[in-house]
Design an enzyme around this catalytic site. Structure first.
Site, short mmCIF file in Angstrom:
data_model
loop_
_atom_site.label_atom_id
_atom_site.label_comp_id
_atom_site.label_asym_id
_atom_site.label_seq_id
_atom_site.Cartn_x
_atom_site.Cartn_y
_atom_site.Cartn_z
N GLY A 102 0.81 -0.20 -6.20
CA GLY A 102 1.78 -0.72 -5.25
C GLY A 102 3.17 -0.39 -5.73
O GLY A 102 3.37 0.02 -6.88
N HIS A 158 8.65 -8.98 -5.03
CA HIS A 158 9.75 -8.07 -5.39
C HIS A 158 10.84 -8.11 -4.33
O HIS A 158 12.04 -8.02 -4.65
CB HIS A 158 9.23 -6.62 -5.51
CG HIS A 158 8.67 -6.29 -6.86
ND1 HIS A 158 9.37 -6.42 -8.04
CD2 HIS A 158 7.45 -5.78 -7.22
CE1 HIS A 158 8.62 -6.02 -9.07
NE2 HIS A 158 7.44 -5.63 -8.60
N HIS A 181 2.38 -9.68 -4.90
CA HIS A 181 3.24 -9.16 -5.98
C HIS A 181 4.40 -8.36 -5.38
O HIS A 181 5.56 -8.53 -5.80
CB HIS A 181 2.36 -8.28 -6.89
CG HIS A 181 3.08 -7.63 -8.03
ND1 HIS A 181 2.82 -7.94 -9.36
CD2 HIS A 181 4.02 -6.65 -8.07
CE1 HIS A 181 3.58 -7.20 -10.15
NE2 HIS A 181 4.33 -6.41 -9.38
N GLU A 182 4.10 -7.52 -4.39
CA GLU A 182 5.15 -6.66 -3.81
C GLU A 182 6.12 -7.47 -2.95
O GLU A 182 7.33 -7.22 -2.98
CB GLU A 182 4.53 -5.53 -2.98
CG GLU A 182 3.56 -4.62 -3.73
CD GLU A 182 4.08 -4.06 -5.03
OE1 GLU A 182 5.32 -3.98 -5.21
OE2 GLU A 182 3.26 -3.72 -5.91
N CYS A 195 3.22 -4.54 -14.05
CA CYS A 195 4.34 -4.22 -13.15
C CYS A 195 5.01 -2.96 -13.65
O CYS A 195 5.26 -2.83 -14.86
CB CYS A 195 5.33 -5.39 -13.13
SG CYS A 195 6.74 -5.12 -12.04
N LEU A 196 5.31 -2.07 -12.73
CA LEU A 196 5.97 -0.82 -13.11
C LEU A 196 7.38 -1.08 -13.63
O LEU A 196 7.97 -0.21 -14.28
CB LEU A 196 6.02 0.14 -11.91
CG LEU A 196 4.66 0.51 -11.31
CD1 LEU A 196 4.84 1.43 -10.11
CD2 LEU A 196 3.74 1.16 -12.35
N GLN A 244 12.33 -1.61 -6.49
CA GLN A 244 11.94 -0.97 -7.77
C GLN A 244 12.47 0.45 -7.88
O GLN A 244 12.52 1.00 -8.97
CB GLN A 244 10.41 -0.97 -7.92
CG GLN A 244 9.83 -2.37 -8.11
CD GLN A 244 8.33 -2.31 -8.33
OE1 GLN A 244 7.57 -2.21 -7.36
NE2 GLN A 244 7.92 -2.37 -9.58
O1 K1U Z 1 4.82 -3.49 -8.08
C1 K1U Z 1 4.42 -2.95 -9.11
O2 K1U Z 1 5.04 -3.08 -10.16
C2 K1U Z 1 3.14 -2.18 -9.07
C3 K1U Z 1 2.01 -2.92 -9.75
C4 K1U Z 1 1.15 -3.60 -8.68
C5 K1U Z 1 0.17 -4.61 -9.15
C6 K1U Z 1 -0.71 -4.39 -10.19
C7 K1U Z 1 -1.64 -5.35 -10.54
C8 K1U Z 1 -1.68 -6.54 -9.87
C9 K1U Z 1 -0.81 -6.78 -8.84
C10 K1U Z 1 0.13 -5.81 -8.48
C11 K1U Z 1 1.20 -1.90 -10.50
O3 K1U Z 1 0.59 -1.06 -9.96
S1 K1U Z 1 1.30 -1.99 -12.21
C12 K1U Z 1 0.09 -0.82 -12.72
C13 K1U Z 1 -1.03 -1.55 -13.22
O4 K1U Z 1 -0.81 -2.28 -14.15
C14 K1U Z 1 -2.35 -1.53 -12.60
C15 K1U Z 1 -2.83 -0.40 -12.04
C16 K1U Z 1 -4.09 -0.43 -11.49
C17 K1U Z 1 -4.83 -1.55 -11.50
C18 K1U Z 1 -4.36 -2.68 -12.09
C19 K1U Z 1 -3.12 -2.67 -12.66
ZN ZN Z 2 5.90 -5.13 -9.91
#
Ligand code: K1U
Ligand code: ZN
Length: 168
Positions: free
Chosen positions: A54, A153, A149-150, A107-108, A59
């Site tokens: 996401g 943000h 989560h998004e 979170c990125l 971001q």
């Molecule tokens: O918004 C963001 O920072 C993106 C975030 C979204 C997210 C991940 C996990 C739970 C809720 C929301 C990410 O993609 S962080 C990348 C990551 O940690 C991840 C990637 C794939 C599966 C699980 C985590």
């Molecule tokens: Zn995030």
């Protein structure tokens, strides 16, 4: 998602401490504006390059109410659905279950930190798609978690503010 003719750009990702991540984002008034379409295209490329599931416009330093949701199975959520990325413009969670579930998030914009966060198990979200059509859809589990989560943000909230316990 529709693809603009120009090549996508990988955008810089704001990191915790940047002011834009704590501000409420502005509604998009014209989803069909080519600049919005290009931003969505670039957000998707940036999310994929960062291996995310996401991303939200703040971001990538744009204080606009746009998110992309792109679940896929992963070690933490092996049952997560594989979905085509969905761009949601001006998303509103119009219903959420009182039933919550605890799950791991990353979170990125917050490097090297993961945490358990309680989120509603199911929700209904209303949004505009890239053609400016109004959509209402229900999601559950990991996809509902990503949406929450998004949308956080867009309100200037990071998952660490909701975390139950941090993990290294
Ligand atoms: O918004 C963001 O920072 C993106 C975030 C979204 C997210 C991940 C996990 C739970 C809720 C929301 C990410 O993609 S962080 C990348 C990551 O940690 C991840 C990637 C794939 C599966 C699980 C985590
Ligand atoms: Zn995030």
């Amino acid at each position: 998602m529709n693809t603009p003719v120009t090549a996508a750009k990988i955008l810089a990702i704001a990191q915790r401490g940047e002011l834009i991540l704590s501000q409420r984002a502005q509604a998009v008034s014209n989803p069909l504006d080519p600049e919005i379409q290009t931003l969505i295209h670039d957000m998707q490329a940036t999310m994929l390059a960062a291996n995310g599931v996401g991303i939200a416009a703040p971001q990538v330093f744009q204080s606009l109410r746009i998110i992309i949701v792109a679940s896929r199975p992963n070690p933490r959520y092996p049952e997560a659905p594989l979905m085509e990325p969905i761009a949601m413009i001006n998303p509103e969670i119009i219903w959420q279950s009182t039933e919550t579930c605890l799950g791991e998030e990353g979170c990125l914009s917050v490097q090297e930190m993961r945490a358990q966060v309680a989120r509603a198990e199911r929700l209904t979200v209303r949004y505009l798609n890239e053609k400016a059509e109004s959509i209402e859809a229900e999601f559950s589990g990991f996809v509902a978690r990503i949406i929450q989560h998004e949308v956080d943000h867009l309100e200037g909230i990071l998952f660490v503010e909701r975390a139950e316990a941090a993990e290294s």
